[in-house]
Design an enzyme around this catalytic site. Structure first.
Site, PDB file in Angstrom:
ATOM      1  N   LYS A  75       0.850  -1.184   0.000  1.00 52.51           N
ATOM      2  CA  LYS A  75       0.000   0.000   0.000  1.00 52.51           C
ATOM      3  C   LYS A  75       0.893   1.244   0.000  1.00 52.51           C
ATOM      4  O   LYS A  75       1.809   1.339   0.827  1.00 52.51           O
ATOM      5  CB  LYS A  75      -0.853  -0.045   1.269  1.00 52.51           C
ATOM      6  CG  LYS A  75      -2.052   0.829   1.273  1.00 52.51           C
ATOM      7  CD  LYS A  75      -2.866   0.447   2.518  1.00 52.51           C
ATOM      8  CE  LYS A  75      -3.804   1.555   2.947  1.00 52.51           C
ATOM      9  NZ  LYS A  75      -4.735   1.970   1.937  1.00 52.51           N
ATOM     10  N   SER A 128       0.594   0.770 -14.945  1.00 50.77           N
ATOM     11  CA  SER A 128      -0.810   0.988 -15.282  1.00 50.77           C
ATOM     12  C   SER A 128      -1.391  -0.247 -15.954  1.00 50.77           C
ATOM     13  O   SER A 128      -0.694  -0.966 -16.661  1.00 50.77           O
ATOM     14  CB  SER A 128      -0.973   2.179 -16.214  1.00 50.77           C
ATOM     15  OG  SER A 128      -2.337   2.288 -16.585  1.00 50.77           O
ATOM     16  N   LYS A 183       3.335   8.537 -14.450  1.00 50.55           N
ATOM     17  CA  LYS A 183       2.170   7.706 -14.121  1.00 50.55           C
ATOM     18  C   LYS A 183       1.037   8.575 -13.552  1.00 50.55           C
ATOM     19  O   LYS A 183      -0.135   8.371 -13.868  1.00 50.55           O
ATOM     20  CB  LYS A 183       2.578   6.619 -13.119  1.00 50.55           C
ATOM     21  CG  LYS A 183       1.408   5.840 -12.492  1.00 50.55           C
ATOM     22  CD  LYS A 183       0.639   5.059 -13.535  1.00 50.55           C
ATOM     23  CE  LYS A 183      -0.380   4.056 -13.055  1.00 50.55           C
ATOM     24  NZ  LYS A 183      -1.110   4.235 -11.872  1.00 50.55           N
ATOM     25  N   HIS A 186      -0.518  10.350 -16.387  1.00 52.13           N
ATOM     26  CA  HIS A 186      -1.303   9.335 -17.107  1.00 52.13           C
ATOM     27  C   HIS A 186      -2.687   9.217 -16.459  1.00 52.13           C
ATOM     28  O   HIS A 186      -3.714   9.225 -17.136  1.00 52.13           O
ATOM     29  CB  HIS A 186      -0.573   7.983 -17.066  1.00 52.13           C
ATOM     30  CG  HIS A 186      -1.440   6.806 -17.411  1.00 52.13           C
ATOM     31  ND1 HIS A 186      -2.371   6.283 -16.526  1.00 52.13           N
ATOM     32  CD2 HIS A 186      -1.550   6.067 -18.531  1.00 52.13           C
ATOM     33  CE1 HIS A 186      -3.007   5.285 -17.101  1.00 52.13           C
ATOM     34  NE2 HIS A 186      -2.524   5.123 -18.317  1.00 52.13           N
ATOM     35  N   ASN A 187      -2.710   9.118 -15.143  1.00 52.43           N
ATOM     36  CA  ASN A 187      -3.997   8.974 -14.456  1.00 52.43           C
ATOM     37  C   ASN A 187      -4.846  10.228 -14.592  1.00 52.43           C
ATOM     38  O   ASN A 187      -6.064  10.141 -14.715  1.00 52.43           O
ATOM     39  CB  ASN A 187      -3.777   8.646 -12.973  1.00 52.43           C
ATOM     40  CG  ASN A 187      -3.357   7.207 -12.771  1.00 52.43           C
ATOM     41  OD1 ASN A 187      -2.794   6.584 -13.677  1.00 52.43           O
ATOM     42  ND2 ASN A 187      -3.595   6.669 -11.601  1.00 52.43           N
ATOM     43  N   GLU A 190      -6.382  10.062 -17.837  1.00 50.10           N
ATOM     44  CA  GLU A 190      -7.436   9.038 -17.752  1.00 50.10           C
ATOM     45  C   GLU A 190      -8.723   9.661 -17.188  1.00 50.10           C
ATOM     46  O   GLU A 190      -9.814   9.422 -17.715  1.00 50.10           O
ATOM     47  CB  GLU A 190      -6.911   7.914 -16.849  1.00 50.10           C
ATOM     48  CG  GLU A 190      -7.859   6.781 -16.574  1.00 50.10           C
ATOM     49  CD  GLU A 190      -7.225   5.811 -15.552  1.00 50.10           C
ATOM     50  OE1 GLU A 190      -6.081   5.373 -15.754  1.00 50.10           O
ATOM     51  OE2 GLU A 190      -7.898   5.518 -14.539  1.00 50.10           O
TER      52      GLU A 190
HETATM   53  P1  NBP Z   1      -2.810  -2.889  -1.374  1.00 48.00           P
HETATM   54  O1  NBP Z   1      -2.593  -1.487  -1.755  1.00 48.00           O
HETATM   55  O2  NBP Z   1      -4.148  -3.288  -0.854  1.00 48.00           O
HETATM   56  O3  NBP Z   1      -1.710  -3.297  -0.274  1.00 48.00           O
HETATM   57  C1  NBP Z   1      -1.740  -4.559   0.351  1.00 48.00           C
HETATM   58  C2  NBP Z   1      -0.340  -5.079   0.551  1.00 48.00           C
HETATM   59  O4  NBP Z   1       0.431  -4.173   1.357  1.00 48.00           O
HETATM   60  C3  NBP Z   1      -0.348  -6.400   1.297  1.00 48.00           C
HETATM   61  O5  NBP Z   1       0.671  -7.218   0.758  1.00 48.00           O
HETATM   62  C4  NBP Z   1      -0.036  -5.982   2.724  1.00 48.00           C
HETATM   63  O6  NBP Z   1       0.532  -6.998   3.497  1.00 48.00           O
HETATM   64  C5  NBP Z   1       0.982  -4.904   2.468  1.00 48.00           C
HETATM   65  N1  NBP Z   1       1.265  -4.028   3.598  1.00 48.00           N
HETATM   66  C6  NBP Z   1       0.501  -3.076   4.185  1.00 48.00           C
HETATM   67 BR1  NBP Z   1      -1.209  -2.685   3.728  1.00 48.00          BR
HETATM   68  N2  NBP Z   1       1.110  -2.458   5.201  1.00 48.00           N
HETATM   69  C7  NBP Z   1       2.322  -3.033   5.291  1.00 48.00           C
HETATM   70  C8  NBP Z   1       3.427  -2.826   6.149  1.00 48.00           C
HETATM   71  N3  NBP Z   1       3.407  -1.879   7.081  1.00 48.00           N
HETATM   72  N4  NBP Z   1       4.502  -3.624   5.986  1.00 48.00           N
HETATM   73  C9  NBP Z   1       4.517  -4.564   5.030  1.00 48.00           C
HETATM   74  N5  NBP Z   1       3.506  -4.804   4.168  1.00 48.00           N
HETATM   75  C10 NBP Z   1       2.417  -4.042   4.295  1.00 48.00           C
HETATM   76  O7  NBP Z   1      -2.421  -3.875  -2.572  1.00 48.00           O
HETATM   77  P2  NBP Z   1      -2.678  -3.769  -4.151  1.00 48.00           P
HETATM   78  O8  NBP Z   1      -4.077  -3.334  -4.464  1.00 48.00           O
HETATM   79  O9  NBP Z   1      -2.163  -5.038  -4.699  1.00 48.00           O
HETATM   80  O10 NBP Z   1      -1.719  -2.586  -4.612  1.00 48.00           O
HETATM   81  C11 NBP Z   1      -0.325  -2.580  -4.375  1.00 48.00           C
HETATM   82  C12 NBP Z   1       0.262  -1.282  -4.844  1.00 48.00           C
HETATM   83  O11 NBP Z   1       0.052  -1.164  -6.252  1.00 48.00           O
HETATM   84  C13 NBP Z   1      -0.395  -0.043  -4.230  1.00 48.00           C
HETATM   85  O12 NBP Z   1       0.586   0.937  -4.000  1.00 48.00           O
HETATM   86  C14 NBP Z   1      -1.345   0.419  -5.295  1.00 48.00           C
HETATM   87  O13 NBP Z   1      -1.595   1.803  -5.212  1.00 48.00           O
HETATM   88  C15 NBP Z   1      -0.587   0.059  -6.542  1.00 48.00           C
HETATM   89  N6  NBP Z   1      -1.383  -0.113  -7.744  1.00 48.00           N
HETATM   90  C16 NBP Z   1      -2.596  -0.712  -7.699  1.00 48.00           C
HETATM   91  C17 NBP Z   1      -3.332  -0.887  -8.860  1.00 48.00           C
HETATM   92  C18 NBP Z   1      -4.646  -1.592  -8.819  1.00 48.00           C
HETATM   93  O14 NBP Z   1      -5.317  -1.652  -9.848  1.00 48.00           O
HETATM   94  N7  NBP Z   1      -5.032  -2.173  -7.685  1.00 48.00           N
HETATM   95  C19 NBP Z   1      -2.810  -0.465 -10.076  1.00 48.00           C
HETATM   96  C20 NBP Z   1      -1.548   0.125 -10.112  1.00 48.00           C
HETATM   97  C21 NBP Z   1      -0.857   0.300  -8.933  1.00 48.00           C
HETATM   98  P3  NBP Z   1      -0.424  -7.960   4.386  1.00 48.00           P
HETATM   99  O15 NBP Z   1      -0.902  -9.010   3.434  1.00 48.00           O
HETATM  100  O16 NBP Z   1       0.503  -8.510   5.411  1.00 48.00           O
HETATM  101  O17 NBP Z   1      -1.510  -7.124   4.938  1.00 48.00           O
END
Ligand code: NBP
Length: 478
Positions: A75, A128, A183, A186-187, A190
């Site tokens: 996150k 993206s 990026k 880009h958003n 979008e």
């Molecule tokens: P999330 O943004 O929901 O993050 C969840 C992950 O962060 C889990 O692996 C969680 O571990 C870990 N985490 C957290 Br919360 N706090 C932590 C800490 N203090 N120490 C270690 N790990 C920690 O996941 P996502 O939706 O897969 O997105 C990941 C990144 O990609 C984000 O920055 C997001 O903005 C970006 N992104 C997302 C998209 C999309 O479409 N979703 C697109 C492009 C970029 P845990 O399992 O132990 O809780």
């Protein structure tokens, strides 16, 4: 140590990215704060490639070949800093930390500087394409040092989306925060694209009286022409969808309050800091914000509007053609503004960003992928110092050909009381750029009157002030 790359943070994005690397033949070390997620990934997808599951940070780092390449997909914000704090002490000079989260570019600049002082490369990467892109090929925008790209680039080029001509949708954008900055813009683009499409839909519905299913067909036709893009394609699908529970058009049962996660807002905030007029992106952010003010909207429902009849069938078809022109012209303006912001960021932070290359890597994998980007790429490739996309002959000819219809659509929207902030802002931007003289001269006069802020003259060098409270003579203030 035998992993080519490691991914820590195995929620949806991290898992899919790890699988994408593995499917391309790379050995991937896996790590997640909650180890159950690591186990689940290996259990469900372990057969897709070579994974090394690590339970601790030490195990994870030990699994990586040197120089180590470690992707953080947690996150964005404090979690990213916490993970960096955890891993950096375990790394050695020359290792590369890659942050694939949606970080603010200013955070990326700070982290890059701190880690550089410790000999570690920090690469902020904009990714993206959502979950699907992460798995099957996203558009990837890496910042960081050129040296880090030498080690990382070949891997990213393998997992990135490919444009129609086979070019990988990734390139080294520029140093430190350049990737996350691009990026972010880009958003922002979008947001603007989505707003313009929404306005086109709204006009076709309210002014021309078309049903969502009919508008879906119109969008499908548009998608075979110059508006060919992922967003137009999915718009047609959303509009054609019927709600199973009620049998009504899906778009009519969804609450009309748009949400946002913040990258559009960042784009506008940074544009204000850089002094770049991204009015289309700003209107898109404000339109989402306005839609969310349910109480305010309910309290305003009785405000008077115009009484104008919906168009007849014959007029409706001609109007739809004009809306296509307005949408296309406004889209050119949105991209003009977005690329202006990237150019301004590049100059301010010394990133030396190749705008043609940015257009090129947005051609596949990302949400704004569109046939149109090929043309933007050639505009910048043939003239890298293009002052603005609107200075490109082909775009200016096209917008010139569209302008009568564009004006007519905005005028019709005003007559019918249908809000088109995106179309209108884009047209105002176009007319302001074209203007021989702007009323900014009067603004300067007012500023000089009440605040002695001085002004420049059109006929002489220097800075001047008129003694407004006295005999109104002019004095030089140089
Ligand atoms: P999330 O943004 O929901 O993050 C969840 C992950 O962060 C889990 O692996 C969680 O571990 C870990 N985490 C957290 Br919360 N706090 C932590 C800490 N203090 N120490 C270690 N790990 C920690 O996941 P996502 O939706 O897969 O997105 C990941 C990144 O990609 C984000 O920055 C997001 O903005 C970006 N992104 C997302 C998209 C999309 O479409 N979703 C697109 C492009 C970029 P845990 O399992 O132990 O809780």
């Amino acid at each position: 140590a035998s992993a080519d790359i490691g991914v820590t943070g195995l929620a949806v994005m991290g898992s899919n990215l790890a699988r994408n690397f593995a499917r391309h033949g790379f050995t991937v070390a896996l790590h997640n704060r909650t180890t159950a997620k690591t186990d689940a990934l290996v259990e469900e997808h372990g057969d897709e490639g070579n994974f090394i599951a690590a339970r601790t940070a030490e195990e994870f780092v030990a699994a990586l070949e040197r120089p180590r390449r470690l992707v953080i997909m947690v996150k964005a914000g404090e979690a990213t800093d916490a993970v960096i704090q955890e891993f950096a002490p375990l790394l050695e000079s020359g290792d590369v930390i890659i942050d694939g989260g949606n970080a603010h570019f200013a955070d990326t600049r700070r982290r890059e500087k701190e880690l550089r002082e410790r000999g570690i490369h920090f690469v902020g990467v904009g990714i993206s394409g959502g979950e699907e892109g992460a798995l099957n090929g996203p558009s990837i925008m890496p910042g960081g040092s050129a040296e880090s790209y030498e080690s990382l680039g070949p891997l990213l080029e393998r997992i990135a989306a490919k444009a129609k001509d086979g070019t990988p949708c990734t390139t080294h954008i520029g140093p430190d925060g350049a990737g996350h900055f691009v990026k972010m813009v880009h958003n922002g683009i979008e947001y603007a694209d989505m707003q313009l499409i929404a306005e086109a839909y709204h006009l076709l519905r309210e002014v021309a009286g078309y049903s969502p299913a009919q508008i879906a067909e119109i969008f499908t036709t548009w998608n075979t022409g110059r508006l060919d893009s992922y967003l137009i394609e999915i718009t047609a699908q959303v509009l054609a969808h019927t709600d199973a529970a009620t049998g009504k058009p899906f778009v009519d049962v969804v609450a009309d309050q748009a949400e946002q996660k913040g990258t559009g807002r960042w784009t506008v905030q940074i544009a204000l800091d850089l002094g770049v007029p991204v009015s289309g992106i700003a209107e898109a952010v404000f339109a989402r914000s306005l839609s969310g003010h349910g109480g305010l909207r309910a309290a305003s429902r009785d405000l008077p509007g115009p009484s104008v009849a919906t168009l007849g069938e014959a007029e409706a078809a001609a109007f739809a053609d004009r809306v296509e022109q307005a949408l296309y012209a406004s889209k050119i303006v949105s991209y003009t503004q977005g690329f202006h912001q990237i150019q301004a960021g590049s100059e301010t932070y010394d990133w030396d960003i190749d705008l043609g290359a940015v257009a090129s890597i947005w051609r596949g994998g990302c949400i704004i992928r569109a046939a149109f980007l090929d043309r933007i790429r050639s505009a910048y490739d043939s003239r890298p110092d293009l002052p603005s996309l609107l200075s490109d002959k082909q775009f200016s000819d096209e917008i010139g050909a569209a302008q009568d219809d564009w004006r007519s659509v905005v005028a019709t929207a005003v007559e019918h009381g249908v809000p088109t902030p995106g179309f209108s802002a884009a047209l105002a931007y176009y007319d302001a750029l074209r203007a021989e003289r702007l009323p900014a001269a009067l603004t300067q006069g007012q500023r000089d009157y009440f605040g002695a802020h001085t002004y420049r003259r059109t006929d002489r060098e220097g800075s001047f002030h008129t003694l407004w409270g006295g005999d109104r003579s002019e004095v030089s203030t140089d």
